[in-house]
Scaffold this motif. Sequence first.
Motif, short mmCIF file in Angstrom:
data_model
loop_
_atom_site.label_atom_id
_atom_site.label_comp_id
_atom_site.label_asym_id
_atom_site.label_seq_id
_atom_site.Cartn_x
_atom_site.Cartn_y
_atom_site.Cartn_z
N PHE B 178 42.78 5.97 -18.13
CA PHE B 178 44.20 5.46 -17.71
C PHE B 178 44.60 6.63 -17.67
O PHE B 178 44.39 7.68 -17.94
CB PHE B 178 44.71 4.49 -18.88
CG PHE B 178 44.76 3.23 -19.30
CD1 PHE B 178 44.24 1.75 -18.12
CD2 PHE B 178 43.28 2.54 -20.19
CE1 PHE B 178 44.11 1.19 -18.25
CE2 PHE B 178 43.04 1.15 -20.81
CZ PHE B 178 43.30 0.76 -19.60
N CYS B 179 45.89 6.53 -16.33
CA CYS B 179 47.04 7.68 -16.98
C CYS B 179 47.70 6.88 -17.83
O CYS B 179 48.98 5.80 -17.90
CB CYS B 179 47.93 7.92 -15.65
SG CYS B 179 49.02 8.84 -15.36
N ALA B 180 47.67 7.89 -18.81
CA ALA B 180 49.25 7.22 -19.90
C ALA B 180 49.85 8.21 -19.73
O ALA B 180 50.92 7.99 -20.95
CB ALA B 180 48.10 7.86 -21.44
N TYR B 182 53.72 8.47 -18.29
CA TYR B 182 54.29 7.93 -17.37
C TYR B 182 54.76 8.74 -16.05
O TYR B 182 55.17 9.89 -16.45
CB TYR B 182 55.93 7.14 -17.59
CG TYR B 182 56.54 6.99 -16.49
CD1 TYR B 182 56.06 5.23 -15.83
CD2 TYR B 182 57.60 7.42 -16.48
CE1 TYR B 182 57.24 4.60 -14.49
CE2 TYR B 182 58.92 6.42 -15.05
CZ TYR B 182 58.76 5.64 -14.54
OH TYR B 182 59.01 5.08 -13.75
N THR B 185 56.77 4.91 -9.94
CA THR B 185 56.32 3.76 -9.18
C THR B 185 55.18 3.43 -9.94
O THR B 185 54.86 2.16 -10.44
CB THR B 185 56.09 3.64 -8.46
OG1 THR B 185 57.26 4.42 -7.46
CG2 THR B 185 56.88 2.20 -7.52
N LEU B 186 54.23 3.38 -9.11
CA LEU B 186 52.73 2.96 -9.19
C LEU B 186 51.59 3.43 -10.58
O LEU B 186 50.29 3.52 -10.50
CB LEU B 186 51.69 2.86 -7.92
CG LEU B 186 52.72 2.52 -7.12
CD1 LEU B 186 51.46 2.07 -5.83
CD2 LEU B 186 52.60 -0.02 -7.38
N HIS B 187 52.68 3.82 -11.08
CA HIS B 187 52.46 4.15 -12.72
C HIS B 187 50.57 3.80 -13.27
O HIS B 187 49.84 4.33 -13.23
CB HIS B 187 53.38 4.85 -13.97
CG HIS B 187 52.62 5.00 -15.89
ND1 HIS B 187 51.40 6.39 -15.49
CD2 HIS B 187 52.77 4.19 -16.87
CE1 HIS B 187 51.51 6.30 -16.61
NE2 HIS B 187 51.89 5.84 -17.96
N SER B 188 50.81 2.24 -13.53
CA SER B 188 50.27 1.28 -13.99
C SER B 188 49.17 0.71 -13.08
O SER B 188 47.59 0.65 -13.26
CB SER B 188 50.49 -0.26 -14.55
OG SER B 188 51.14 -0.80 -13.21
N MET B 190 47.39 3.94 -11.80
CA MET B 190 46.47 4.95 -11.51
C MET B 190 45.55 5.07 -12.97
O MET B 190 45.43 5.46 -13.17
CB MET B 190 47.30 5.78 -11.75
CG MET B 190 46.99 7.26 -11.40
SD MET B 190 48.10 8.28 -11.84
CE MET B 190 47.17 9.92 -11.67
N ILE B 191 44.56 3.46 -12.26
CA ILE B 191 43.37 3.28 -13.48
C ILE B 191 42.64 3.69 -12.32
O ILE B 191 42.57 3.25 -11.53
CB ILE B 191 43.76 2.49 -14.05
CG1 ILE B 191 43.38 1.26 -12.62
CG2 ILE B 191 45.03 1.82 -14.62
CD1 ILE B 191 44.12 -0.58 -13.27
#
Lengths: 539, 349
Positions: B178-180, B182, B185-188, B190-191
């Motif tokens: 995960f990218c932890a 922030y 926009t597309l933070h979630s 970035m996995i």
Amino acid sequence: MITAIAPPRENYLTHEYGIKSWLLTQDHKRIALLYLGAISFFFFLGGIFATIIRLELLTPPGDLVSSQTYNKLFSLHGIIMIFLFMIPSIPATLGNFLVPMMIGCKDLAFPKINLLSWYIFMAGGALILYAMLRGGVDTGWTFYVPFSTSYANTYVILTAVGIFIAGFSSILTGLNFIVTIHRMRAPGLTWFRLPLFIWSMYATSVIQVLGTPVIAVTLLLVAVERGFHIGIFDPALGGDPVLFQHLFWFYSHPAVYIMVLPGMGVISELVSVYSRKRVFGYKFVAFSSVAIAVLGFLVWGHHMFVSSQSVYASLIFSFLSFMVAVPSAIKVFNWTATLYKGSISYDTPMLYAFGFIGLFTIGGLTGTFLATLGFDVHVTDTYFVVAHFHYIMVGGTMMAYLGGLHYWWPKITGRMYHEGWAKLSALVVFLGFNLTFFPQFIMGYLGMPRRYHAYPPEFQVYHVLSTAGASVLAVGYLIPAIYFIWAMRYGQPAPDNPWGATGLEWQTSSPPPPENFEITPVVTQEAYDYSILEEMTVG
Amino acid sequence: MNPSFQLLPPEASTTAAHLDHLTVYLLIVATFFTVLIFALIFYFAIKYRRRSEYERPVEVHGGMTLEIVWSVVPFLLMMVMFVWGASVFFEMSRPPDDAMNVYVVAKQWMWKTQHLEGHREINELHVPLGRPIRLTMTSEDVIHSFYMPAFRVKFDVLPGRYTTAWFNPTKPGQYHLFCAEYCGTLHSGMIGWIYVMEPSDYETWLAGGTGGESLAASGEKLFQYLACANCHRTDKPGRCPNLEGLFGQPVLLTTNQTVKADEAYIRESILDPGAKIVAGYQNIMPSFQGLVTEEELLQLIEYIKSLGKHPQTVAAPGAIPPGLQTRGTAGGNLLNPPPASPGSQQQQK
């Protein structure tokens, strides 16, 4: 309840009428109500954002709003709740109303500055609202660089300037309280006869005055780098992004104590009056507020254990963070010990006080988890942190704020609220709160990162529980909004001292006259001396 | 509701096991105090409930002993947390020397990983079981954070500098990345996935992939292409320091300060050559800011590292070829400025 209604006396609500008499008032009690109206509006606005966030998270894919919208929602939820609700909440409403009354004086030291600080707060709030209407901001309330200065495509400068302006209101209020508490105490009211609420307001004010300028400068630097491309934080411009985090948390960690210390002050009052006992270990509780204010300035680095700060710096920040937990523990133990052999009633404010002590205990203990270096690495920036700070701020401060609002409501408005509905809503708030935030601890340890619009399906069960809890919590907040508004007009007239309390604010009429006391009171006893209760009106 | 309901994350690294033991201790302490406080509140609230409006409780005065006990006992329990947590943290922040290096470059909103052998992956990382993996990470834009819950490892990834993290996987499988922090926009989004493979499977994967040449080989080509070799010569004294055997050694600067030639130093010397001038040299090198990407920088660094592994430099003591004695392994000679003709056998840049 009393049956005979005292003949109507002139009070601060009735001695003048008209919109102008409110907008130009210098009466601290009226200014407190101006704040109450404003922050209630901001609370419900922030609550609407929280509601949409929880609805979005009901299902794993991001399907209710777009990612950009979701990011704006959690940013505005944080910014509004922290800067426009939590920080002013207890100090600007209950504090404004009660500091002069509790120390037996007519008004704050600088009534005009007090009014000015409300206007400054409204100007800052209006700017933030304007930025929101233009399209909002998507940096989170933390404004981390270089995202906020070089990458975000939203109204960062406008929002930052709004917070910058609102900060001055916080500084002026703090300054006003410090001077008032030093200079205007009634004859005989020595420091160790002060109610503990005053001690906590004093400690809070010191943090407001010393800490707020740092966040103001930091946000100004963000605006400067973003607006003029002067390299301060962005490495591409020659700046240092970790410097921003140091500056930001240097204020924003003490800000947590700005939010929770006033709540602790309220709880000391409630626990004492509803068990009819002097607060156990009065001096320890008083000095623990000061200790928290001082140590609170030395622990900011615990937000930065994985930021690339030196491991030795992290070691020291970890140690100091445990130190600040000690005065918090002292408070919890002393409140609990106050109940011992007391005469405990279950009036609504006391239910909130019980809720506060329990939830603050959980919030505080999980705080020590986060101060533990290795543990923090795993859970920082996950829902574990989200759960922890909501236990402190919503489980702690919000419970204290509601408890305080119920406790002083008869004094402020001269009317009683409906006890049955109030008890029910206290229960609903407690249950809804735990259902919302307890699952987030488990979800965080499982690895669910915060600020995620979409998430892997294995986290869904916890998100569903959390959203269900949030619905219950929303009901718990709406019920008081309804019965408080109803009580303002139709509530039973309140006696001067419905709870049989000892504080000076209960020695005058409800609502108080414009000058608070007809004769300046003279204090001859310690605070919370219930041996003199016979002489007082018991409602 | 969901078939994969879990209460605890998978425990798939040596660190994860150590951290989970600490978590058990934290939970025991927290549960004890939570139950204690809740129980006391309920007990007191019921036992001492107000029975009449005219009730007057007797005053109970606080005692110093009690205050000290409930300050000191939690303090001591917290000091156990502090020491234990610090020891796990030090373990997390010190990769073993024999760790396998992997490079990570983050950008909005993807993870690019590079193996020394040349394999590049997007939002994936394949690693062998039972081998410590050291991640050297940087970002091309904003701050990200590389988070692998199953290994209990997280560290921020910053633009303009290198950070490191490491883990030793103990269970084969597929784990979340995960990218932890922030990051927009597309933070979630970035996995990605970490694949922990049996060493033999990993070898197969390495052999079968589209790896091509090693990072160091790519770096060497780039070194030639960018004409670095015109000045940084190895065959004869050049206008710039000889880079052979440089990596990991102390370097004396014109300011009389000494710095260690690590990844961050080499990166800075390529992007901002004037920042630290090696003693005895002029500030004549142009900046390569904007000309090389973060990934190319890592290739150059890996190439310079490989120069340190030149057969001559790793020769056993006593077998040092004539003329190379001054090179040494401790590099004590590096603290002296070079003679009039720079670059002889010195290891300055």
